[in-house]
Structure formats: structure tokens, C-alpha cells
Design an enzyme around this catalytic site. Structure first.
Site, PDB file in Angstrom:
ATOM      1  CG  HIS A  20       3.518   0.162 -15.056  1.00 31.52           C
ATOM      2  ND1 HIS A  20       2.204   0.572 -14.942  1.00 31.52           N
ATOM      3  CD2 HIS A  20       3.691  -0.139 -16.364  1.00 31.52           C
ATOM      4  CE1 HIS A  20       1.631   0.518 -16.131  1.00 31.52           C
ATOM      5  NE2 HIS A  20       2.506   0.078 -17.005  1.00 31.52           N
ATOM      6  CB  THR A  48      13.147  -4.929 -15.567  1.00 24.35           C
ATOM      7  OG1 THR A  48      13.756  -4.235 -16.652  1.00 24.35           O
ATOM      8  CG2 THR A  48      13.981  -4.733 -14.325  1.00 24.35           C
ATOM      9  N   GLY A  67       8.198  -4.185 -21.493  1.00 30.08           N
ATOM     10  CA  GLY A  67       6.906  -3.682 -21.986  1.00 30.08           C
ATOM     11  C   GLY A  67       7.027  -2.670 -23.114  1.00 30.08           C
ATOM     12  CG  ASP A  72       3.090  -4.374 -21.960  1.00 28.13           C
ATOM     13  OD1 ASP A  72       3.429  -5.069 -20.982  1.00 28.13           O
ATOM     14  OD2 ASP A  72       3.208  -3.133 -21.977  1.00 28.13           O
ATOM     15  CG  ASP A  92       2.864   4.076 -10.946  1.00 29.23           C
ATOM     16  OD1 ASP A  92       1.938   4.599 -10.294  1.00 29.23           O
ATOM     17  OD2 ASP A  92       4.013   4.549 -10.994  1.00 29.23           O
ATOM     18  CG  HIS A  99       4.706   0.753 -22.347  1.00 32.04           C
ATOM     19  ND1 HIS A  99       5.263   1.372 -21.263  1.00 32.04           N
ATOM     20  CD2 HIS A  99       4.273  -0.439 -21.901  1.00 32.04           C
ATOM     21  CE1 HIS A  99       5.168   0.592 -20.211  1.00 32.04           C
ATOM     22  NE2 HIS A  99       4.567  -0.516 -20.570  1.00 32.04           N
ATOM     23  CG  ASP A 102       2.651  -0.968 -26.596  1.00 33.71           C
ATOM     24  OD1 ASP A 102       2.057  -0.932 -27.693  1.00 33.71           O
ATOM     25  OD2 ASP A 102       3.816  -0.585 -26.430  1.00 33.71           O
ATOM     26  NE  ARG A 108     -10.293  -4.182 -28.346  1.00 33.56           N
ATOM     27  CZ  ARG A 108     -10.169  -5.244 -29.137  1.00 33.56           C
ATOM     28  NH1 ARG A 108      -9.105  -6.006 -29.059  1.00 33.56           N
ATOM     29  NH2 ARG A 108     -11.109  -5.570 -30.000  1.00 33.56           N
TER      30      ARG A 108
END
Length: 158
Positions: A20, A48, A67, A72, A92, A99, A102, A108
């Protein structure tokens, strides 16, 4: 689950690196500290994060979308395809993420496919220094295809 198949994670691991915004510098520092280990493996990253690692280290890394723009989910799809072995995700916990669904989907799917996942530096250190990083790792995964086929057959019998 009664349906199982053996999965072998090879000696060279396929590692996804995600961070993040507030954790990108931490990820970069971690990559620099572990460059000698990481360069022995295949690296993938989102947006990034991948760009920063490519620009500021000597590590080759394949980048995906950011992401929030589907990165993701791209990493998650590679897990499903058996092409990602480990996820290092410096998340974070103190900042809301637009998101977040996501991110939860990625976590999961890593859980479903029994992929080691680190969401902080300490866990990433434990994974990277594990004896399993030096050779093959064999584990049992549910055979989801067989499970679905048998489940569909069962619906026709009612």
C-alpha cells in the site's frame, strides 16, 4: 476435503510483492536488505510497487496494474493458475483503501490455494529465511475440479 492433489513449489519461487502507498518505502527497504535472496527467485508486483523496485534495485520484476486498477486481481489469477508461490503484501492497517474488496479477494484466494502470505515485515522475514526457501516444497491442495464435477453430478440425482 477428500479430493487432494500434490502441489510442488519449486526451488525458484514465484513471489508477488505488493505494498500500500504508506508501506512502499518499507517494501523497497526490505527488498534492498534481501536482494541477495530475492534475486534467486522470480518477482512480480503491482503498479507503483513493481516500478519502484525495478528503478531503485537491481532486481528484475514483472509489473502488473496498480492494485485499484486490477493488479491485485491479476496476482490472484496467477495464484489460481499455479504461477505465484508466495505473496509478500505490506498492507497499511491504519488507512482505508478504496479497493479493499480486491485486497480481501486476493487474501482469500491465497488462503484457498494454501499460498504463504506475509502482510508485514516480520512475517516476510520468517518466510524468506525459512529452510523451505532453499528447495522444493510439497503440499496437498484440494482438487477443486474433481470436487466441482462430483458436486454437479450430485445435483442431477435429486
Amino acid at each position: 476435503m477428500e479430493y487432494e492433489r500434490e502441489v510442488i513449489i519449486g526451488k525458484q519461487k514465484h513471489i508477488a510483492l505488493i505494498a500500500h502507498d504508506n508501506k512502499k518505502e518499507d517494501m523497497l527497504a526490505w527488498c534492498k536488505e534481501n536482494e541477495e535472496i530475492l534475486k534467486k527467485h522470480f518477482l512480480y508486483g503491482t503498479g507503483t510497487t513493481a516500478r519502484m523496485i525495478a528503478d531503485r534495485t537491481e532486481l528484475p520484476i514483472r509489473g502488473y496494474n496498480s492494485g485499484p486498477l486490477g493488479g491485485d486481481q491479476q496476482i490472484g489469477a496467477r495464484i489460481v493458475d499455479g504461477k505465484i508461490d508466495i505473496v509478500i503484501f505490506f498492507s497499511d492497517p491504519l488507512t482505508a483503501q478504496p479497493h479493499d474488496p480486491d485486497v480481501k479477494a486476493l487474501l482469500r484466494i491465497a488462503q484457498v490455494y494454501d499460498i504463504p502470505i506475509a502482510n508485514n515485515r516480520a512475517t516476510a522475514d520468517f518466510i524468506l529465511t525459512s529452510t523451505y526457501m532453499q528447495g522444493e516444497y510439497r503440499h496437498q491442495l484440494p482438487d477443486f475440479k474433481k470436487y466441482v464435477i462430483d458436486r454437479v453430478k450430485g445435483f442431477g440425482e435429486e
